[in-house]
Design a protein around this motif. Sequence first.
Motif, PDB file in Angstrom:
ATOM      1  N   LEU A  76       0.815  -1.214   0.000  1.00  0.00           N
ATOM      2  CA  LEU A  76       0.000   0.000   0.000  1.00  0.00           C
ATOM      3  C   LEU A  76       0.849   1.264   0.000  1.00  0.00           C
ATOM      4  O   LEU A  76       0.465   2.263  -0.589  1.00  0.00           O
ATOM      5  N   SER A  77       1.989   1.221   0.671  1.00  0.00           N
ATOM      6  CA  SER A  77       2.812   2.424   0.776  1.00  0.00           C
ATOM      7  C   SER A  77       3.347   2.867  -0.580  1.00  0.00           C
ATOM      8  O   SER A  77       3.793   3.998  -0.737  1.00  0.00           O
ATOM      9  N   GLN A  78       3.284   1.989  -1.575  1.00  0.00           N
ATOM     10  CA  GLN A  78       3.709   2.353  -2.925  1.00  0.00           C
ATOM     11  C   GLN A  78       2.655   3.194  -3.646  1.00  0.00           C
ATOM     12  O   GLN A  78       2.959   3.860  -4.622  1.00  0.00           O
ATOM     13  N   LEU A  79       1.420   3.158  -3.153  1.00  0.00           N
ATOM     14  CA  LEU A  79       0.339   3.955  -3.745  1.00  0.00           C
ATOM     15  C   LEU A  79       0.251   5.288  -3.024  1.00  0.00           C
ATOM     16  O   LEU A  79       0.251   5.343  -1.801  1.00  0.00           O
ATOM     17  N   SER A  80       0.145   6.371  -3.775  1.00  0.00           N
ATOM     18  CA  SER A  80       0.135   7.705  -3.162  1.00  0.00           C
ATOM     19  C   SER A  80      -1.025   7.890  -2.189  1.00  0.00           C
ATOM     20  O   SER A  80      -0.912   8.598  -1.201  1.00  0.00           O
ATOM     21  N   GLU A  81      -2.159   7.232  -2.437  1.00  0.00           N
ATOM     22  CA  GLU A  81      -3.328   7.372  -1.574  1.00  0.00           C
ATOM     23  C   GLU A  81      -3.104   6.795  -0.176  1.00  0.00           C
ATOM     24  O   GLU A  81      -3.857   7.081   0.743  1.00  0.00           O
ATOM     25  N   PHE A  82      -2.058   5.975  -0.023  1.00  0.00           N
ATOM     26  CA  PHE A  82      -1.824   5.301   1.251  1.00  0.00           C
ATOM     27  C   PHE A  82      -0.473   5.638   1.878  1.00  0.00           C
ATOM     28  O   PHE A  82      -0.067   5.008   2.841  1.00  0.00           O
ATOM     29  N   GLN A  83       0.212   6.634   1.357  1.00  0.00           N
ATOM     30  CA  GLN A  83       1.469   7.043   1.972  1.00  0.00           C
ATOM     31  C   GLN A  83       1.171   7.739   3.291  1.00  0.00           C
ATOM     32  O   GLN A  83       0.191   8.465   3.404  1.00  0.00           O
ATOM     33  N   LYS A  84       2.032   7.510   4.280  1.00  0.00           N
ATOM     34  CA  LYS A  84       1.759   7.974   5.644  1.00  0.00           C
ATOM     35  C   LYS A  84       1.611   9.482   5.762  1.00  0.00           C
ATOM     36  O   LYS A  84       0.863   9.968   6.586  1.00  0.00           O
ATOM     37  N   ASP A  85       2.350  10.231   4.963  1.00  0.00           N
ATOM     38  CA  ASP A  85       2.320  11.683   5.103  1.00  0.00           C
ATOM     39  C   ASP A  85       1.185  12.345   4.324  1.00  0.00           C
ATOM     40  O   ASP A  85       1.018  13.552   4.368  1.00  0.00           O
ATOM     41  N   GLN A  86       0.407  11.551   3.628  1.00  0.00           N
ATOM     42  CA  GLN A  86      -0.720  12.115   2.880  1.00  0.00           C
ATOM     43  C   GLN A  86      -1.816  11.063   2.757  1.00  0.00           C
ATOM     44  O   GLN A  86      -1.659   9.941   3.150  1.00  0.00           O
ATOM     45  N   GLY A  87      -2.926  11.447   2.245  1.00  0.00           N
ATOM     46  CA  GLY A  87      -3.986  10.504   1.986  1.00  0.00           C
ATOM     47  C   GLY A  87      -4.668   9.932   3.216  1.00  0.00           C
ATOM     48  O   GLY A  87      -4.716  10.550   4.276  1.00  0.00           O
ATOM     49  N   LEU A  88      -5.173   8.741   3.043  1.00  0.00           N
ATOM     50  CA  LEU A  88      -6.002   8.093   4.056  1.00  0.00           C
ATOM     51  C   LEU A  88      -5.299   7.891   5.401  1.00  0.00           C
ATOM     52  O   LEU A  88      -5.876   8.232   6.440  1.00  0.00           O
ATOM     53  N   PRO A  89      -4.062   7.371   5.448  1.00  0.00           N
ATOM     54  CA  PRO A  89      -3.419   7.214   6.759  1.00  0.00           C
ATOM     55  C   PRO A  89      -3.269   8.533   7.519  1.00  0.00           C
ATOM     56  O   PRO A  89      -3.394   8.569   8.735  1.00  0.00           O
ATOM     57  N   ARG A  90      -3.046   9.620   6.808  1.00  0.00           N
ATOM     58  CA  ARG A  90      -2.918  10.931   7.460  1.00  0.00           C
ATOM     59  C   ARG A  90      -4.240  11.349   8.093  1.00  0.00           C
ATOM     60  O   ARG A  90      -4.287  11.832   9.227  1.00  0.00           O
ATOM     61  N   HIS A  91      -5.345  11.156   7.374  1.00  0.00           N
ATOM     62  CA  HIS A  91      -6.661  11.492   7.920  1.00  0.00           C
ATOM     63  C   HIS A  91      -7.000  10.600   9.111  1.00  0.00           C
ATOM     64  O   HIS A  91      -7.560  11.055  10.105  1.00  0.00           O
ATOM     65  N   LEU A  92      -6.679   9.312   9.010  1.00  0.00           N
ATOM     66  CA  LEU A  92      -6.933   8.395  10.125  1.00  0.00           C
ATOM     67  C   LEU A  92      -6.100   8.781  11.342  1.00  0.00           C
ATOM     68  O   LEU A  92      -6.594   8.755  12.467  1.00  0.00           O
ATOM     69  N   SER A  93      -4.866   9.151  11.121  1.00  0.00           N
ATOM     70  CA  SER A  93      -3.992   9.553  12.223  1.00  0.00           C
ATOM     71  C   SER A  93      -4.541  10.794  12.926  1.00  0.00           C
ATOM     72  O   SER A  93      -4.574  10.851  14.157  1.00  0.00           O
ATOM     73  N   ALA A  94      -5.000  11.759  12.151  1.00  0.00           N
ATOM     74  CA  ALA A  94      -5.575  12.980  12.741  1.00  0.00           C
ATOM     75  C   ALA A  94      -6.808  12.654  13.566  1.00  0.00           C
ATOM     76  O   ALA A  94      -6.997  13.172  14.667  1.00  0.00           O
ATOM     77  N   TYR A  95      -7.656  11.774  13.061  1.00  0.00           N
ATOM     78  CA  TYR A  95      -8.861  11.376  13.788  1.00  0.00           C
ATOM     79  C   TYR A  95      -8.482  10.620  15.066  1.00  0.00           C
ATOM     80  O   TYR A  95      -9.022  10.883  16.139  1.00  0.00           O
ATOM     81  N   ASN A  96      -7.539   9.706  14.944  1.00  0.00           N
ATOM     82  CA  ASN A  96      -7.163   8.863  16.088  1.00  0.00           C
ATOM     83  C   ASN A  96      -6.445   9.638  17.192  1.00  0.00           C
ATOM     84  O   ASN A  96      -6.519   9.252  18.359  1.00  0.00           O
ATOM     85  N   GLN A  97      -5.756  10.704  16.860  1.00  0.00           N
ATOM     86  CA  GLN A  97      -5.046  11.484  17.875  1.00  0.00           C
ATOM     87  C   GLN A  97      -5.987  11.995  18.950  1.00  0.00           C
ATOM     88  O   GLN A  97      -5.606  12.137  20.098  1.00  0.00           O
ATOM     89  N   LYS A  98      -7.230  12.245  18.587  1.00  0.00           N
ATOM     90  CA  LYS A  98      -8.190  12.792  19.547  1.00  0.00           C
ATOM     91  C   LYS A  98      -9.088  11.730  20.164  1.00  0.00           C
ATOM     92  O   LYS A  98      -9.878  12.031  21.040  1.00  0.00           O
ATOM     93  N   HIS A  99      -8.976  10.485  19.698  1.00  0.00           N
ATOM     94  CA  HIS A  99      -9.934   9.485  20.154  1.00  0.00           C
ATOM     95  C   HIS A  99      -9.336   8.279  20.847  1.00  0.00           C
ATOM     96  O   HIS A  99      -9.970   7.701  21.709  1.00  0.00           O
ATOM     97  N   VAL A 100      -8.165   7.865  20.455  1.00  0.00           N
ATOM     98  CA  VAL A 100      -7.579   6.677  21.073  1.00  0.00           C
ATOM     99  C   VAL A 100      -6.058   6.820  21.063  1.00  0.00           C
ATOM    100  O   VAL A 100      -5.489   7.368  20.123  1.00  0.00           O
ATOM    101  N   LYS A 101      -5.436   6.365  22.106  1.00  0.00           N
ATOM    102  CA  LYS A 101      -3.987   6.532  22.222  1.00  0.00           C
ATOM    103  C   LYS A 101      -3.219   5.346  21.649  1.00  0.00           C
ATOM    104  O   LYS A 101      -2.185   5.505  21.050  1.00  0.00           O
ATOM    105  N   ASN A 102      -3.719   4.140  21.850  1.00  0.00           N
ATOM    106  CA  ASN A 102      -2.962   2.969  21.435  1.00  0.00           C
ATOM    107  C   ASN A 102      -3.900   1.803  21.139  1.00  0.00           C
ATOM    108  O   ASN A 102      -4.943   1.667  21.765  1.00  0.00           O
ATOM    109  N   CYS A 103      -3.511   0.992  20.206  1.00  0.00           N
ATOM    110  CA  CYS A 103      -4.257  -0.229  19.909  1.00  0.00           C
ATOM    111  C   CYS A 103      -3.274  -1.233  19.325  1.00  0.00           C
ATOM    112  O   CYS A 103      -2.167  -0.881  18.939  1.00  0.00           O
ATOM    113  N   SER A 104      -3.694  -2.463  19.284  1.00  0.00           N
ATOM    114  CA  SER A 104      -2.827  -3.485  18.706  1.00  0.00           C
ATOM    115  C   SER A 104      -3.585  -4.235  17.617  1.00  0.00           C
ATOM    116  O   SER A 104      -4.811  -4.352  17.662  1.00  0.00           O
ATOM    117  N   VAL A 105      -2.829  -4.704  16.644  1.00  0.00           N
ATOM    118  CA  VAL A 105      -3.397  -5.444  15.531  1.00  0.00           C
ATOM    119  C   VAL A 105      -2.708  -6.797  15.488  1.00  0.00           C
ATOM    120  O   VAL A 105      -1.483  -6.886  15.636  1.00  0.00           O
TER     121      VAL A 105
END
Length: 133
Positions: A76-105
């Motif tokens: 996924l990191s090869q696709l621009s839509e899923f790079q950590k500094d932009q796209g979906l992971p960035r939006h998820l990170s912003a949302y998660n910063q205010k809602h949950v501190k840690n989780c495990s997968v």
Amino acid sequence: MKTVFVLLAIAVTYTCGAPFKQLKELKAQVDEILKKLPTEQLDSIFVMEIEKKVFSDCESEFFCQVERVLSGNNKLSQLSEFQKDQGLPRHLSAYNQKHVKNCSVVSRGVEITLHLFLQHLNKCIQKKTSQDK
């Protein structure tokens, strides 16, 4: 005194509306990915499935796990839509910063297509936004 009340009202409105706005941005991002990327490509990439209980709850831990799964997939990191500094992971990170501190997968388990994973994410966003209204 009136100024204090006005500022307080603005602050409360801003803080209460922020999560809803972030979820709407997440939904728009997911919709854009589903439209932009061919189904064949979305079906050729596999990601870890989120636990059924966590998925059905659609709470903060779900969004945290989605971020971890998407950020931890090298294909996924090869696709621009899923790079950590932009796209979906960035939006998820912003949302998660205010809602949950840690989780495990879970690192091993059932994998599903990215297409199905994004559809699950969309359903949870819709469920969450309808609850927050």
